[in-house]
Structures are given as structure tokens and as C-alpha cells.
Motif scaffolding. Structure first.
Motif, PDB file in Angstrom:
ATOM      1  N   PHE A   1       0.954  -1.014   0.064  1.00  0.00           N
ATOM      2  CA  PHE A   1       0.066  -0.033  -0.045  1.00  0.00           C
ATOM      3  C   PHE A   1       0.676   1.347   0.033  1.00  0.00           C
ATOM      4  O   PHE A   1       0.675   2.192  -0.668  1.00  0.00           O
ATOM      5  CB  PHE A   1      -0.866  -0.100   1.291  1.00  0.00           C
ATOM      6  N   LEU A   2       1.824   1.151   0.849  1.00  0.00           N
ATOM      7  CA  LEU A   2       2.847   2.288   0.962  1.00  0.00           C
ATOM      8  C   LEU A   2       3.558   2.420  -0.154  1.00  0.00           C
ATOM      9  O   LEU A   2       4.034   3.547  -0.842  1.00  0.00           O
ATOM     10  CB  LEU A   2       3.990   2.202   2.202  1.00  0.00           C
ATOM     11  N   ALA A   3       4.032   1.391  -0.705  1.00  0.00           N
ATOM     12  CA  ALA A   3       4.853   1.499  -2.153  1.00  0.00           C
ATOM     13  C   ALA A   3       4.073   2.065  -3.400  1.00  0.00           C
ATOM     14  O   ALA A   3       4.776   2.506  -4.082  1.00  0.00           O
ATOM     15  CB  ALA A   3       5.124  -0.134  -2.328  1.00  0.00           C
TER      16      ALA A   3
ATOM     17  N   ALA B   1       5.203   5.088  -5.484  1.00  0.00           N
ATOM     18  CA  ALA B   1       5.429   5.076  -6.740  1.00  0.00           C
ATOM     19  C   ALA B   1       4.851   6.616  -7.452  1.00  0.00           C
ATOM     20  O   ALA B   1       5.282   7.031  -8.236  1.00  0.00           O
ATOM     21  CB  ALA B   1       4.958   4.088  -7.285  1.00  0.00           C
ATOM     22  N   MET B   2       3.524   6.726  -7.001  1.00  0.00           N
ATOM     23  CA  MET B   2       2.882   8.078  -7.322  1.00  0.00           C
ATOM     24  C   MET B   2       3.650   9.302  -6.802  1.00  0.00           C
ATOM     25  O   MET B   2       3.731  10.288  -7.807  1.00  0.00           O
ATOM     26  CB  MET B   2       1.562   7.868  -7.057  1.00  0.00           C
TER      27      MET B   2
ATOM     28  N   LEU C   1       0.594  13.279 -14.214  1.00  0.00           N
ATOM     29  CA  LEU C   1      -0.931  13.088 -14.155  1.00  0.00           C
ATOM     30  C   LEU C   1      -1.353  13.995 -12.919  1.00  0.00           C
ATOM     31  O   LEU C   1      -2.549  14.600 -13.204  1.00  0.00           O
ATOM     32  CB  LEU C   1      -1.370  11.548 -13.947  1.00  0.00           C
ATOM     33  N   PRO C   2      -1.151  14.162 -11.599  1.00  0.00           N
ATOM     34  CA  PRO C   2      -1.650  14.791 -10.852  1.00  0.00           C
ATOM     35  C   PRO C   2      -1.558  16.405 -11.239  1.00  0.00           C
ATOM     36  O   PRO C   2      -2.644  17.141 -11.118  1.00  0.00           O
ATOM     37  CB  PRO C   2      -0.829  14.707  -9.591  1.00  0.00           C
TER      38      PRO C   2
ATOM     39  N   ILE D   1      -4.840   6.844  -4.236  1.00  0.00           N
ATOM     40  CA  ILE D   1      -5.154   8.062  -3.251  1.00  0.00           C
ATOM     41  C   ILE D   1      -4.061   8.774  -3.289  1.00  0.00           C
ATOM     42  O   ILE D   1      -4.331  10.196  -3.041  1.00  0.00           O
ATOM     43  CB  ILE D   1      -5.150   7.457  -1.666  1.00  0.00           C
ATOM     44  N   ALA D   2      -2.789   8.739  -3.474  1.00  0.00           N
ATOM     45  CA  ALA D   2      -1.674   9.655  -3.683  1.00  0.00           C
ATOM     46  C   ALA D   2      -1.948  10.396  -4.892  1.00  0.00           C
ATOM     47  O   ALA D   2      -1.782  11.638  -4.773  1.00  0.00           O
ATOM     48  CB  ALA D   2      -0.298   8.785  -3.612  1.00  0.00           C
TER      49      ALA D   2
END
Length: 524
Positions: A285-287, A291-292, A305-306, A459-460
Motif C-alpha cells: 500500500f505504501l509502495a 510510486a505515485m 498526471l496529478p 489515493i496519492a
């Protein structure tokens, strides 16, 4: 030097562009003119594919928005955040939720001197928390986990545990209590037993009124039901170790003031997630989120993208004047996804003053709302297709099903694609009741499968997208003073409900207080 978007020389260029082109762009014609529109306005990022081509912009629009981001100093502000500078200026705090998912020992250009020590502390706490999570997972005597928190201490963990239900530990049920309304806690307590339940009390300060009311009621129930060993059946996610110990809670996991509540599911607040999906699942989940983070940190603005999504949000809010965005996840496990995004975006960017404390000349956060996929189609999609207001839609779809039932996934994905298509193409009819105007925008975010890593990345992505628009608007996306006044007044009114004192109250509040204290109630 960071500039506010509406004070840049690019802003009037965008206004002119909107008047000349943007206000009357037709998506159907745009696809006819540009055979490469889909390729240009879609892209892959870690674990997420995004189709932005059905939105009301063209290459000229995007070029101006990218210029705006550069002129505003977005990249420098992003690097300052990830490096640990105190960009939360109203509270003089760093904003380092990205540090919670950074690998041990990793440094970035621009890190402040404290970063290495902070990162070591993060991983020390993470390791201890995950060790505890594995102990709980392996304890067959614990069948129920009850998380007591509110806001960021509830919405994120609740959403993630529901979303990752296919990865949950067998033999464990998870319950989330947030509302001070006793009906919620009472409903959970009727379903559990003291000898087989673990209560997690999540409050950074251990003073949050709703959470502590529920925690004390849970402790009283535990004692009344013959429960023994509070230390075994209660754990606290808090920095106030002394307050937890005063209630008999000795197992605690802390976090830091540079972690905002709505960004805290990556910290000890994520303990229910870790118990649900295990230590390796939580690390995945953290990884995915990291990555994002790296994509956001390193990708050029035009392929970031963000950044692209945050710029589109600004374009819609400040030029098209769209006041809301509908979120429709086409996966039943994402049932709490829209609620999570409501806090993330509206608490972050629901501000009317800039960093200098003065009123802004432009509007900020849209209203975020929605429900899972096909349910929404039979509720509010009528308004999306034929209502008076244009309401951008954001669809989340997952390519691979996590269930074995044949035929369902194909129908689900067909509905997701069809809704986006119908919003854009519409349907002409001389019968006004059957006329669909079309040219209504949508974004589609596609995951290959719903896993801890892909959820972390999703989520990130949303966190960074909110950062982008907030940065350009020149607001502080990391405080939440707007929630404080109501809390203060509630304490005063609670005392008045007991005493009956209405002195100094406005007429409406005084009248309602008297009505609530009237033992005879009222009649229709």
C-alpha cells in the motif's frame, strides 16, 4: 517567488482563450478534428491509466494551463513540500505525508536537515505497528476490531479496509465508529463480545470530543460486560501517551504534527488497515503511494498526471464556473471512496482567503459528491445527463474482477464506458423529454486490479491533485480552521442544554434549545 494564479500574466490569456474558444468547445467536433485526441489526453501513471480526453479542453487550453503552473512556481512548491519545508504557514509546520511512504534511508534533493532523523523515526514506528498488526492477525481469540475515530482517523482507514476486503485476514470483522450519535456505537457493541474484541482509539491529542466520548462509553461497556485486561483489548493511536495510560491503555502508536489528519492513513492511523491486509499488504500500500509520489516529483509537467488533473480542476472551477464534481467508482468495494475524497479536497481547499489572509478574487474547491457506479445511474445520473447544470463526472473502473461470478464484470465495465460516452455524445430528439444535449465532460481512471498497491497509488494521485489546485490558488491546503468554531459553540450549547440558560443566544438557537428541554416535546 511563488505567484498566485490570478495575479500572473498568464491569467488574462486564459480568460481570453476561454471567451474565444473554451466556452464553446464541442467534444464531438474536437474528436473529429483531432484523430490523436485520445492519445494526447490519456496517459499511464503508476498503477493508474487516465483518460482525460472527454474533458472540455484542447491542446491550446492545456498549454496555457501548463504555462500557468510554471509561472506560479508549482514545481518549487512541490519540492518544498516533499523536502520538509514548513509550507503549512498558518501553523508553521512541514507537510510530510509523503515521508510516511518513502523507503528507509532514501534522501531527496532539497531535504531539510531533519529529514533523515524523521524518516528513521517513521520506519521505527512503522515496524513496531506492523509487528503488532501481525500479532493481532495471528490471535484467533480476537474476532472483532473496532476503530473509534473521526475525520481523518476514520474516513481513510474505513475506506481502505472496505476497498481491500478481498485481502482481509480470515476470521476478523472490522467495525468503524465515528459519530458521537450513540446509535452507531450501540449498534456495534450489540454485535461484539468483550473477550474477543480489540478497540483502537484513534486521536492524535486524545482530546477529540466525539472520539473520547465513544472511547469512554466503550470502556464502560467493556467493564459492565465483565471485560478484563483493558491493556489487551484497547490500543491507542495517539501522541498523548499519558492520557491513554490514564484510561488503562498502554499499547500506543504515535505520529507527528507534520501529518495532517486527512493524510494520516499512511501512519499509525492505518493500523486497522495493517491488521486487515497484513504487514506485507500494508507495505505494498505504501509502495504504491510512493510510486505515485515519484511520478509527481519527477515527471515533466506536461506528462504529470496529478498536475494535469489539478490544472483541469482549476480550468473548470474558475473559467467554466462548475461548482461540483461527481465521483462514481465502478467497484462495490470503493463504497467509501467518495466520502474520503470529500474530506481530502473540501477540507484542504475549501478556503476563501490566500496565504496572506486576504480574500481571494477567485473561487476554490468544488463540492465533491457521489456513489458507486450503477447505483448512481438509477439515482442522480438523470441530472448529469439532462439537468440544467453541467456536472463533471469522474469514473474509477477496475479491469479485473476480484470475484468468480461470470458475466458481472463485463456488464459493469460496459456501463462505465457507456455513461461516459452518453454524456459526451448525447442524443438529439425533437421530443424535449428524450433529448440529451451531450457535450458533458468526464474523466475515467482505470486500475488493472484493486490491490493494496493500486489503491495506494490512486489515493496519492488524489492527494497530489488537490495540492496542485491549492498551490495555484495560493491557499494553505493543510490547515482546517473552519471546523473549529462549531466545536467551540457545541461545548457552550451542551452546557446550556443542561442548565437551560439562554442568555446571549440568538432567537433561533434559544427557541430550539427550549424546545429540546421541554419534556412534553411537540406535536405536528
Amino acid at each position: 517567488m511563488k505567484l498566485r494564479c490570478d495575479l500572473t500574466p498568464t491569467w488574462p490569456l486564459l480568460q481570453s482563450h476561454y471567451t474565444a474558444q473554451g466556452s464553446h468547445l464541442d467534444l464531438r467536433q474536437a474528436f473529429e478534428r483531432d484523430a490523436d485526441r485520445f492519445a494526447h489526453f490519456s496517459q499511464s501513471a503508476p498503477h493508474v491509466f487516465a483518460d482525460l480526453s472527454k474533458n472540455l479542453w484542447d491542446r491550446d487550453t492545456e498549454a496555457l494551463l501548463l504555462e500557468l503552473a510554471a509561472v506560479c512556481g508549482l514545481e518549487q512548491h512541490r519540492d518544498a513540500m516533499q523536502g520538509g519545508q514548513p509550507i503549512n504557514t498558518t501553523e508553521n509546520r512541514a507537510v510530510l505525508h509523503t515521508l510516511l511512504r518513502r523507503p528507509a534511508g532514501m534522501s531527496l534533493p532539497g531535504d531539510v536537515p531533519e529529514t533523515a532523523a524523521r524518516l528513521a523515526d517513521v520506519h521505527s514506528t512503522l515496524n513496531a505497528m506492523l509487528q503488532y498488526a501481525e500479532q493481532v492477525r495471528g490471535d484467533a481469540a480476537i474476532t472483532d476490531v473496532v476503530n473509534i475515530g473521526i475525520g481523518g482517523s476514520d474516513l481513510g482507514p474505513h475506506m481502505a479496509v472496505r476497498a481491500l476486503e478481498e485481502f482481509r485476514a480470515p476470521g476478523k470483522r472490522f467495525h468503524f465508529v465515528s459519530n458521537v450519535d450513540g446509535h452507531e456505537l450501540h449498534h456495534v457493541l450489540k454485535a461484539v463480545r468483550p473477550e474477543s474484541t480489540l478497540f483502537l482509539v484513534a486521536s492524535k491529542t486524545f482530546t477529540t470530543a466525539e472520539t473520547m466520548t465513544n472511547a469512554r462509553s466503550a470502556l464502560a461497556w467493556f467493564a459492565a460486560q465483565g471485560g478484563r485486561d483493558v491493556a489487551r483489548h484497547f490500543a491507542a493511536l495517539t501522541t498523548n501517551i499519558e492520557a491513554a495510560a490514564a484510561l488503562g491503555i498502554t499499547t500506543t502508536f504515535g505520529f507527528w504534527d507534520w501529518v495532517g489528519g486527512r493524510y494520516s492513513l499512511w501512519s499509525a492511523i492505518g493500523l486497522p488497515i495493517a491488521i486487515a491486509i497484513g504487514a506485507q499488504g500494508f507495505r505494498d500500500f505504501l509502495a504504491g503511494a510512493h510510486a505515485m509520489d515519484e511520478h509527481f516529483r519527477t515527471a515533466p509537467l506536461a506528462q504529470n498526471l496529478p498536475v494535469r488533473m489539478g490544472l483541469l480542476d482549476l480550468w473548470y472551477r474558475n473559467f467554466h464556473g462548475f461548482t461540483s464534481r461527481c465521483v462514481a467508482p465502478y467497484h462495490a468495494a470503493l463504497t467509501r471512496y467518495a466520502a474520503y475524497l470529500q474530506q481530502l479536497e473540501m477540507e484542504s481547499n475549501g478556503k476563501r482567503v490566500g496565504l496572506d489572509g486576504r480574500a481571494l478574487a477567485c473561487t476554490t474547491s468544488p463540492v465533491i459528491w457521489g456513489e458507486p457506479g450503477t447505483n448512481g445511474q438509477h439515482a442522480f445520473f438523470q441530472m448529469l445527463h439532462q439537468g440544467c447544470d453541467v456536472l463533471p463526472l469522474e469514473i474509477v473502473a477496475v479491469r479485473k474482477a476480484s470475484h468468480p461470478l461470470p458475466g458481472h464484470q463485463q456488464k459493469l465495465l460496459a456501463n462505465a464506458l457507456a455513461q461516459a460516452q452518453a454524456l459526451m455524445v448525447g442524443k438529439a430528439s425533437e421530443d424535449g423529454h428524450r433529448h440529451f444535449p451531450g457535450n458533458r465532460p468526464s474523466t475515467l481512471l482505470l486500475l488493472d486490479s484493486l490491490t493494496p498497491a493500486s489503491l495506494g497509488a490512486l489515493i496519492a494521485l488524489q492527494e497530489h491533485r488537490v495540492f496542485v489546485s491549492g498551490s495555484l490558488w495560493g491557499i494553505n491546503s493543510f490547515d482546517q480552521w473552519g471546523v473549529e468554531l462549531g466545536k467551540v459553540l457545541a461545548k457552550d450549547i451542551e452546557a446550556r442544554l443542561e442548565s437551560g440558560d439562554v442568555a446571549g443566544l440568538d432567537g433561533s438557537t434559544a427557541g430550539l434549545l427550549g424546545l429540546l428541554r421541554d419534556g412534553d416535546g411537540w406535536t405536528a
